[in-house]
Design an enzyme around this catalytic site. Structure first.
Site, PDB file in Angstrom:
ATOM      1  N   ARG B 257       0.859  -1.175   0.000  1.00 30.55           N
ATOM      2  CA  ARG B 257       0.000   0.000   0.000  1.00 30.55           C
ATOM      3  C   ARG B 257       0.897   1.228   0.000  1.00 30.55           C
ATOM      4  O   ARG B 257       1.420   1.617   1.040  1.00 30.55           O
ATOM      5  CB  ARG B 257      -0.874  -0.054   1.265  1.00 30.55           C
ATOM      6  N   HIS B 261      -3.594   4.150   4.847  1.00 33.00           N
ATOM      7  CA  HIS B 261      -4.723   3.212   4.983  1.00 33.00           C
ATOM      8  C   HIS B 261      -6.002   3.872   4.470  1.00 33.00           C
ATOM      9  O   HIS B 261      -6.718   3.330   3.647  1.00 33.00           O
ATOM     10  CB  HIS B 261      -4.871   2.797   6.448  1.00 33.00           C
ATOM     11  N   TYR B 270       4.557   5.192  11.151  1.00 29.53           N
ATOM     12  CA  TYR B 270       4.858   3.795  11.485  1.00 29.53           C
ATOM     13  C   TYR B 270       5.691   3.048  10.452  1.00 29.53           C
ATOM     14  O   TYR B 270       5.894   1.868  10.566  1.00 29.53           O
ATOM     15  CB  TYR B 270       3.560   3.018  11.781  1.00 29.53           C
TER      16      TYR B 270
END
Lengths: 325, 363
Positions: B257, B261, B270
Site C-alpha cells: 500500500r 490506509h 509507522y
C-alpha cells in the site's frame, strides 16, 4: 379443524414453502440428519436431501453470513439458530449485513432470509442458555421481527416470512413447541405487521406476545372472577409494531398493562409502554404498568428461575394497580 | 501451477521482473498485445482516479477514502480472470477490479461521498457493494458460490480480503465452509503489508498467508501482487479449477500500500521512507509499462497523452457525482422492499419538522 403442535405448524410451513419454491432451503446445526435439536425439521432432510437441508459446522456467524450471501444471489434461506442465545455470535452479520444490504446498495440487493429458532426463557437452562433477545433485533432498522404465540399464527406468519423479500427474525420458544392449537388444512398466509386481539374486553388492555400469552390469559381469567373484563392483545409483530390496534384498545379501556419476558431496560415492552403513554395520554386513567423479568441473569434453580419471570400473580397485581383496586 | 507453488514450499509466483523482463515464461499467460495494453490502460485509469480521489478528499469535496495506489495489478489481474456471469464480492480496496467489472467511476465517487446511489453499482452485473466490516464479505462469497452450485450454473465467485482481514473469524469460517461445501470460489488476499499501522508479522506467526489454505483443505498460492502477469495467471488457473469442480483456491498477492490506509491515516508515523522506496521500484504500473516499452508497443508520449485524456474523463465523472442530489427520502426508501407504515410516518413527520424549521428565525 386439525389440532397440531406449534412445532408441527412450523415444520409444515417450512415443508410447504420448500415444496412450493425450489429456492427455499434450510441450514443450521443438527437440522438435517438429526431432525433438529428441537425436532422442528423432522423428516425434511429425508424428503429434500442434503442440498436443501444442510447440517453446518458449529459456527453461527459462519452459516449466517453464508446464508446472507446466498440470499443476495437469489436463494431464500431459512437459518435455524439452535437457540437465540447462540445468535449473539452471528449478530454482526445480521445487523451489519442482512439489515443494511438493501440500504447500502441503494435498493438493489434484496436479502430474503428468515432467521428462526427458540428465544426467551426456557426451563433448567441457566443464565447463558435462557435469555430473551427480541429487543436486540427489534432495535435494528432493516429487519422485520415477529413472535407468534399460537400454532395457527406461527404457520401463517412463517410462510409469509419465507416469501418476504426482507430479512425476517422469527422468534419461537422451547416451551411453546408442544403447545397445541387449531390449524386449518390448506394454505393460508398471515401478515407480518398485524397484532391480534386474543380476547375481547372493556376494562383493561393487557398487551403481550410470544410465550407470556398464557400467563396473561390466566391472569385475565383470574381478573374475570373479580368482575374485570380484560382485552388481550398479542403483538405478534415486534417490528413493525401495529400501533393502531394498541391505541384503539387503550382508548376503549383507558388502562394498560404490558407483559414482556425481556429485561426492563430498552425492551419491546418498555417501548410499547412509552408509545401508549405518549399517544394515549389523554385516554389513560392510570400510568401504564410493565411486567417483565427481573433485571438479573436467569437463575438455574427452578424456584428462583420462575421467581424472576413474569407470572400470573405479577400480571394480576399490575392490573389491580392500574385499576386502583 | 498449484503443485509447483504449493505454499508449503514457500515460493512465490513471479513472471515479470521489476525491469519489465519475463523471467518465468512457463507461466506467462496467453494474452494478446491488445489485451496487455488494455490491462495497462485500466490500471492507469484506476491509478489516476485513485490519486484524484485523495485530492478531492483533501479539498473537502469527498469523505474518507482508502487509497489503492500500488495495488492495481492485484485488483485488475484477478478481476480479468472472471467471466461476465461470474460474481465479484469486494472488500473495499480494489478500485481497478470494480471499474473493470463495469462500475462507473461516478458510482465509486458517490459511494465514498456517502451517497447510497453509489452502492447501486447499477452499470455492473453480479458485483456486491464494498464491504467495510472486515472479513464478513468472505462468508457472503461462500453463500453466493453455494447458490451458483445450487442452481447448477457454471459460474464462479471471487472475493477479496486484505492481510488484516485474515485474522478475522469470518475469514476462517468462510475458508472452512468453502472447503466443506466445495463451492466454486476463489479468495484473493491483497497482502499490502499493513492493516492500518499493524505490519503483517504482527497479524500472524504463519510463514505466509497462503499457507492458511492448507489447514482448510484448500489450495493456496503466493504470487507477486505487483506483477500483473503473475496475478492474472494464478487467478485464471484458479478460476478454471474451481469452475470445473475443484476445491476453492486462496491466492495471496504480495503487494504494498504505497499510500495511507485511508485519508485519515498518516503512514510516516509507522514505516520508514527506505521501505517505501524499495516498493516504489516494484510498482506494478512501472513494470508493465517497462514491458510494453521494451516490446516497442508503448511510448512515453502516448502515456502522457492517455494520462491527460483520462484526467479529463475522471474529472467529468467526479463533476457528475458532485452534482448528484442528496434527498432526505433516500434514507427512508431503501430500508425495506416496501416501506412500512411506521417508517413512512417518520418520514412525513421529519418533512413537517423541516418545513417548520424553515419558518423559524435561528440565531
Amino acid at each position: 379443524m386439525p389440532i397440531i403442535t406449534y412445532r408441527e405448524a412450523i415444520r409444515q410451513a417450512i415443508d410447504e414453502e420448500m415444496q412450493r419454491d425450489e429456492s427455499v432451503f434450510i441450514l443450521g446445526e443438527e437440522v438435517a440428519q438429526y431432525d433438529g435439536a428441537y425436532k422442528v425439521t423432522q423428516g425434511l432432510w429425508k424428503k429434500y436431501g442434503s442440498e436443501r437441508v444442510i447440517d453446518t459446522p458449529i459456527v453461527e456467524a459462519g452459516f449466517t453470513g453464508i446464508a446472507i450471501g446466498a440470499a443476495m444471489a437469489g436463494l431464500r434461506p431459512i437459518v435455524e439458530w439452535m437457540t437465540f442465545n447462540f445468535s449473539l455470535l452471528a449478530l454482526d452479520q445480521v445487523v451489519n449485513n442482512a439489515a443494511k444490504m438493501l440500504y447500502m446498495s441503494g435498493g438493489q440487493i434484496k436479502v430474503p432470509i428468515v432467521f428462526r429458532g427458540p428465544n426467551g426463557p426456557a426451563e433448567f437452562l441457566s443464565s447463558q442458555h435462557s435469555q430473551a433477545f427480541q429487543s436486540y433485533y427489534a432495535h435494528i432498522p432493516g429487519l422485520k421481527v415477529v413472535a407468534p404465540s399460537t400454532p395457527y399464527d406461527a404457520k401463517g406468519m412463517l410462510k409469509s416470512a419465507i416469501r418476504d423479500d426482507n430479512p425476517v427474525v422469527f422468534l419461537e420458544a422451547e416451551l411453546m413447541y408442544a403447545w397445541q392449537g387449531e390449524v386449518p388444512e390448506g394454505e393460508y398466509l398471515l401478515p407480518l405487521n398485524k397484532a391480534d386481539i386474543k380476547r375481547q374486553g372493556k376494562d383493561i388492555t393487557l398487551i403481550t406476545y410470544s410465550k407470556p400469552i398464557k400467563v396473561v390469559q390466566e391472569a385475565a381469567r383470574q381478573l374475570e372472577k373479580e368482575g374485570i373484563s380484560s382485552e388481550i392483545i398479542d403483538l405478534r409483530s415486534l417490528r413493525p409494531i401495529d400501533e393502531e390496534t394498541l391505541y384503539a384498545s387503550v382508548r376503549k379501556t383507558n388502562r394498560c398493562v404490558v407483559c414482556d419476558e425481556s429485561w426492563p431496560v430498552a425492551s419491546v415492552g418498555s417501548h410499547v409502554a412509552w408509545l401508549i403513554s405518549k399517544n394515549c395520554f389523554d385516554d389513560l386513567d392510570a400510568p401504564v404498568e410493565l411486567v417483565c423479568s427481573e433485571d438479573v441473569p436467569m437463575p438455574y434453580n427452578h424456584t428462583l428461575e420462575l421467581a424472576v419471570q413474569p407470572s400470573v400473580e405479577k400480571v394480576v397485581a399490575a392490573a389491580r394497580k392500574v385499576l386502583y383496586l | 501451477m498449484f503443485t509447483e507453488y504449493d505454499p508449503l514450499k514457500d515460493t512465490m509466483l513471479q513472471i515479470l521482473d521489476c525491469s519489465g523482463n519475463i523471467i518465468n515464461p512457463k507461466f506467462m499467460p496467453d494474452l494478446s498485445m491488445a489485451q496487455i495494453k488494455e490491462a495497462y490502460n485500466w490500471m492507469l485509469y484506476a491509478r489516476i482516479a485513485d490519486i484524484k480521489a485523495v485530492s478531492y478528499q483533501r479539498q473537502g469535496r469527498m469523505y474518507t477514502y482508502p487509497p489503492n495506489l500500488g495495488q492495481e495489478a492485484s485488483a485488475l489481474g484477478s478481476a480479468m480472470a472472471l467471466g461476465k456471469e461470474d460474481w465479484m464480492i469486494p472488500a473495499y480496496r480494489e478500485l481497478a477490479a470494480w471499474l473493470y467489472r463495469g462500475v462507473t467511476l461516478k458510482d465509486v465517487y458517490l459511494f465514498w461521498g456517502g451517497h447510497e446511489d453509489g452502492g447501486k453499482f447499477s452499470n455492473a452485473k453480479n458485483i456486491i457493494p464494498p464491504c467495510v466490516p472486515i472479513g464478513s464479505q468472505t462468508l457472503h462469497a461462500v453463500g453466493i458460490a453455494y447458490s451458483l452450485k445450487y442452481k447448477k450454473q457454471n459460474s464462479i465467485a471471487l472475493t477479496y480480503i486484505g492481510d488484516g482481514g485474515t485474522s478475522e473469524g469470518d475469514f476462517h469460517e468462510a475458508m472452512n465452509y468453502a472447503g466443506v461445501w466445495r463451492v466454486p470460489l476463489v479468495f484473493v488476499c491483497q497482502n499490502n503489508q499493513y492493516a492500518i499501522s499493524t505490519p503483517r508479522n504482527k497479524q500472524t506467526a504463519a510463514k505466509s498467508l497462503a499457507i492458511k489454505a492448507i489447514g482448510y483443505g484448500l489450495k493456496g498460492i503466493q504470487v507477486d501482487g505487483n506483477d500483473f502477469f503473475a496475478v492474472y495467471a494464478a487467478a485464471t488457473a484458479a478460476a478454471k479449477e474451481v469452475r470445473s469442480g475443484g476445491m476453492p483456491i486462496f491466492i495471496e498477492c504480495i503487494t504494498y500500500r504505497q499510500g495511507a490506509h485511508t485519508t485519515s491515516d498518516d503512514p510516516t508515523r509507522y514505516r520508514e521512507k527506505e521501505e517505501e522506496e524499495i516498493w516504489l521500484q516494484r510498482d506494478p504500473l512501472k513494470r508493465l509499462k517497462a514491458y510494453l516499452v521494451q516490446k516497442q508497443e508503448w511510448h512515453e508520449e502516448e502515456d502522457r497523452k492517455l494520462q491527460s485524456q483520462y484526467e479529463k474523463e475522471i474529472e467529468e465523472q467526479f463533476a457528475q457525482a458532485e452534482r448528484h442530489p442528496y434527498p432526505l427520502k433516500d434514507v427512508f426508501q431503501y430500508m425495506y422492499v416496501e416501506t412500512p407504515e411506521n417508517l413512512r410516518k417518520q418520514h412525513i413527520e421529519y418533512e413537517k419538522f423541516l418545513n417548520w424549521k424553515e419558518t423559524q428565525k435561528w440565531q
